[in-house]
Design a protein around this motif. Structure first.
Motif, short mmCIF file in Angstrom:
data_model
loop_
_atom_site.label_atom_id
_atom_site.label_comp_id
_atom_site.label_asym_id
_atom_site.label_seq_id
_atom_site.Cartn_x
_atom_site.Cartn_y
_atom_site.Cartn_z
N MET A 129 15.50 6.47 -8.38
CA MET A 129 14.77 5.34 -7.81
C MET A 129 13.27 5.64 -7.73
SD MET A 129 14.74 2.33 -6.51
CE MET A 129 16.35 1.79 -5.91
N PRO A 130 12.43 4.82 -8.41
CA PRO A 130 10.98 5.06 -8.28
C PRO A 130 10.47 4.57 -6.91
CG PRO A 130 11.42 3.22 -9.80
CD PRO A 130 12.75 3.71 -9.30
N ALA A 131 9.39 5.16 -6.46
CA ALA A 131 8.75 4.70 -5.22
C ALA A 131 8.28 3.27 -5.43
CB ALA A 131 7.57 5.60 -4.87
N THR A 132 8.39 2.46 -4.41
CA THR A 132 7.95 1.07 -4.54
C THR A 132 6.59 0.89 -3.88
OG1 THR A 132 8.71 -1.22 -4.49
CG2 THR A 132 9.07 0.05 -2.49
N THR A 133 5.88 -0.13 -4.36
CA THR A 133 4.51 -0.37 -3.88
C THR A 133 4.50 -1.27 -2.66
OG1 THR A 133 4.37 -2.27 -5.33
CG2 THR A 133 3.47 -0.20 -6.17
N PHE A 134 3.40 -1.25 -1.95
CA PHE A 134 3.12 -2.22 -0.89
C PHE A 134 1.89 -2.99 -1.34
CE2 PHE A 134 1.17 -3.46 3.22
CZ PHE A 134 2.22 -4.21 3.71
N THR A 135 2.01 -4.33 -1.43
CA THR A 135 0.97 -5.15 -2.04
C THR A 135 -0.04 -5.67 -1.02
OG1 THR A 135 2.52 -5.83 -3.74
CG2 THR A 135 0.56 -7.18 -3.49
N LEU A 136 -1.30 -5.58 -1.37
CA LEU A 136 -2.37 -6.13 -0.55
C LEU A 136 -3.07 -7.26 -1.31
CD1 LEU A 136 -3.94 -2.77 0.68
CD2 LEU A 136 -2.64 -4.38 2.07
N GLY A 137 -3.27 -8.40 -0.67
CA GLY A 137 -4.04 -9.48 -1.27
C GLY A 137 -5.53 -9.16 -1.20
N ILE A 138 -6.35 -10.03 -1.79
CA ILE A 138 -7.80 -9.84 -1.74
C ILE A 138 -8.28 -10.30 -0.37
CG2 ILE A 138 -10.00 -10.54 -2.75
CD1 ILE A 138 -8.32 -11.10 -5.36
N ASP A 139 -8.99 -9.43 0.35
CA ASP A 139 -9.37 -9.78 1.72
C ASP A 139 -10.62 -9.04 2.16
OD1 ASP A 139 -8.51 -11.43 3.88
OD2 ASP A 139 -6.45 -10.88 3.32
N THR A 140 -11.04 -9.32 3.38
CA THR A 140 -12.20 -8.61 3.94
C THR A 140 -11.80 -7.16 4.23
OG1 THR A 140 -11.57 -9.15 6.19
CG2 THR A 140 -13.03 -10.71 5.07
N PRO A 141 -12.77 -6.26 4.29
CA PRO A 141 -12.45 -4.86 4.58
C PRO A 141 -11.67 -4.70 5.87
CG PRO A 141 -14.74 -5.05 3.90
CD PRO A 141 -14.20 -6.44 4.00
N GLU A 142 -12.02 -5.46 6.90
CA GLU A 142 -11.34 -5.34 8.20
C GLU A 142 -9.86 -5.69 8.06
OE1 GLU A 142 -14.20 -7.08 7.68
OE2 GLU A 142 -15.44 -5.46 8.48
N VAL A 143 -9.59 -6.81 7.37
CA VAL A 143 -8.20 -7.26 7.21
C VAL A 143 -7.42 -6.28 6.33
CG1 VAL A 143 -6.71 -9.12 6.37
CG2 VAL A 143 -8.83 -9.67 7.57
N LEU A 144 -8.07 -5.79 5.28
CA LEU A 144 -7.40 -4.81 4.40
C LEU A 144 -6.97 -3.58 5.18
CD1 LEU A 144 -9.40 -4.76 1.04
CD2 LEU A 144 -7.04 -5.47 1.38
N ARG A 167 -14.73 -3.69 -7.62
CA ARG A 167 -15.09 -2.32 -7.23
C ARG A 167 -15.18 -2.19 -5.71
NH1 ARG A 167 -17.34 -2.70 -12.36
NH2 ARG A 167 -17.26 -0.81 -13.65
N SER A 168 -15.70 -3.22 -5.04
CA SER A 168 -15.86 -3.10 -3.59
C SER A 168 -14.49 -3.10 -2.89
CB SER A 168 -16.78 -4.19 -3.04
OG SER A 168 -16.11 -5.41 -3.03
N ILE A 169 -13.52 -3.82 -3.46
CA ILE A 169 -12.16 -3.81 -2.89
C ILE A 169 -11.58 -2.40 -2.95
CG2 ILE A 169 -9.77 -4.59 -3.29
CD1 ILE A 169 -11.01 -7.27 -4.21
N ILE A 170 -11.74 -1.76 -4.12
CA ILE A 170 -11.21 -0.40 -4.29
C ILE A 170 -11.95 0.57 -3.38
CG2 ILE A 170 -10.89 1.49 -5.95
CD1 ILE A 170 -8.98 -0.83 -6.43
N ARG A 171 -13.28 0.41 -3.28
CA ARG A 171 -14.05 1.30 -2.40
C ARG A 171 -13.57 1.17 -0.96
NH1 ARG A 171 -18.79 -0.59 -5.29
NH2 ARG A 171 -19.32 0.94 -6.88
N THR A 172 -13.31 -0.09 -0.54
CA THR A 172 -12.83 -0.32 0.82
C THR A 172 -11.49 0.38 1.04
OG1 THR A 172 -13.89 -2.47 0.78
CG2 THR A 172 -12.26 -2.12 2.50
N LEU A 173 -10.59 0.24 0.06
CA LEU A 173 -9.29 0.90 0.18
C LEU A 173 -9.45 2.41 0.26
CD1 LEU A 173 -6.89 -0.94 -2.29
CD2 LEU A 173 -6.81 -0.89 0.20
#
Ligand code: MG
Length: 357
Positions: A129-144, A167-173
């Protein structure tokens, strides 16, 4: 065989922003096939972009009910399921999720009749069984940051890109997690040179694969990226049914098989086999759906490289028991069929077209 179906609205825990718009609910239909005192559960989960909804699904399932009423068999087997699904498929084109809801219920029933878990009957090894992902929608840094806490039990993050500033979404993550990331552009990138630059940058940020970078019919651009990308490029919207495989096989590193796109377990299993024969990588994915659909997909997940099966964690009114997670992996159980149990009291509280049922 008697088919019963109930249209329901699945409520998202958080409104979900994609490159294609905002969503708060998703349409689903829960199905049951009753036969000789046993019940198989199924589900159709219908995101708006594939054209199915409560009206199309209930109209289709009324016709499927007639087909099933004429099935004269005591016990199911693979050949019988194959024959029934060919008949269901021939009722009308499209309606892939509605078809999947019949297929999943048939597979649950088949497992219950034989006393075996579906995953074992389909040749899966639970240890793979592969590890499963947890999905995040596009959001503000606070909500992410807040959402990330809810996905604490998962070891891989999937993020939707294709916004103005990926790029800013990934940086926030990256400010809040160092977990591996799968990136899904949902057809949102339109300039392949810029997309390739971004993919190289994403690789440096610990992104491990790219899903559907370009519009689904832009196969030339997909092939161009696949030839140059340092990360696997996986087809999602470009690949729906098994019949799409020859068209997309040379344009991507892999395909995302979803039961709601490919009419269920029967065709999904064949798609996995044939994609493997072509040397493709395999992802198994889901829609926003209950754990009925998630358990069905989990039965095939050990046959795949990547799993994105968090759909039931994203809704607040799942009427079925949640799957168990261990080390970020869905745990397959020894119960017969799908291995999922319905919480009847929760089913009664499910909204249908905005009205308590
Ligand atoms: Mg996708």
């Amino acid at each position: 065989m008697n088919l019963h179906f109930k249209p329901v609205l699945l409520a998202l825990r958080h409104p979900f922003r994609l490159a294609t718009g905002m969503r708060t609910h998703t349409n689903a239909v829960l199905t049951e096939i009753h036969h000789n005192g046993q019940v198989g559960f199924g589900e159709a989960a219908m995101p708006p972009y594939y054209g199915e909804n409560h009206d199309t699904a209930t109209a289709f399932l009324a016709r499927a009910r007639d087909v099933l009423q004429h099935v004269r068999t005591e016990t199911l087997d693979l050949e019988t399921i194959s024959r029934i699904m060919a008949e269901i498929d021939a009722i009308a084109p499209g309606n892939n999720a509605a078809k999947a809801s019949v297929d999943i219920a048939l597979h649950d029933l088949w497992g219950k009749q034989t006393g075996q878990p579906l995953w074992r009957m389909r040749g899966a090894d639970a240890a793979n069984m592969p590890a499963t992902t947890f999905t995040l929608g596009i959001d503000t840094p606070e909500v992410l940051r807040e959402k990330l806490k809810e996905g604490d039990a998962f070891n891989i993050i999937k993020v939707k890109l294709g916004a103005e500033d990926d790029r800013s979404i990934i940086r926030t993550l990256r400010e809040v997690t160092d977990k591996p990331i799968y990136a899904d552009a949902n057809q949102g990138w339109h300039d392949r040179e810029a997309a390739l630059d971004l993919i190289f940058w994403l690789q440096e940020q610990g992104v491990q694969l790219i899903e559907q970078p370009v519009p689904k019919d832009h196969l030339d651009d997909a092939a161009w990226l696949t030839a140059r990308s340092p990360l696997p490029i996986i087809a999602d919207e470009s690949f729906q049914r098994l019949s799409d495989l020859p068209r997309v096989a040379d344009c991507f590193h892999g395909v995302n098989v979803k039961l709601m796109k490919c009419t269920g377990v029967h065709e999904g299993f064949r798609a996995i086999q044939q994609a493997r024969e072509r040397g493709l990588k395999l992802m198994i994915g889901c829609m926003t759906e209950t754990s009925c659909g998630i358990y069905a997909a989990s039965a095939l997940a050990p046959l795949c490289d990547f799993a994105d099966l968090d759909g039931c964690w994203l809704i607040s009114n799942n009427p079925f028991e949640m799957p168990m997670l261990e080390n970020g992996r869905i745990q397959l159980n020894e119960r017969s069929g799908l291995g999922v149990e319905l919480k009847v009291e929760k089913l009664k509280g499910l909204k249908v077209e905005g009205v308590e049922s």
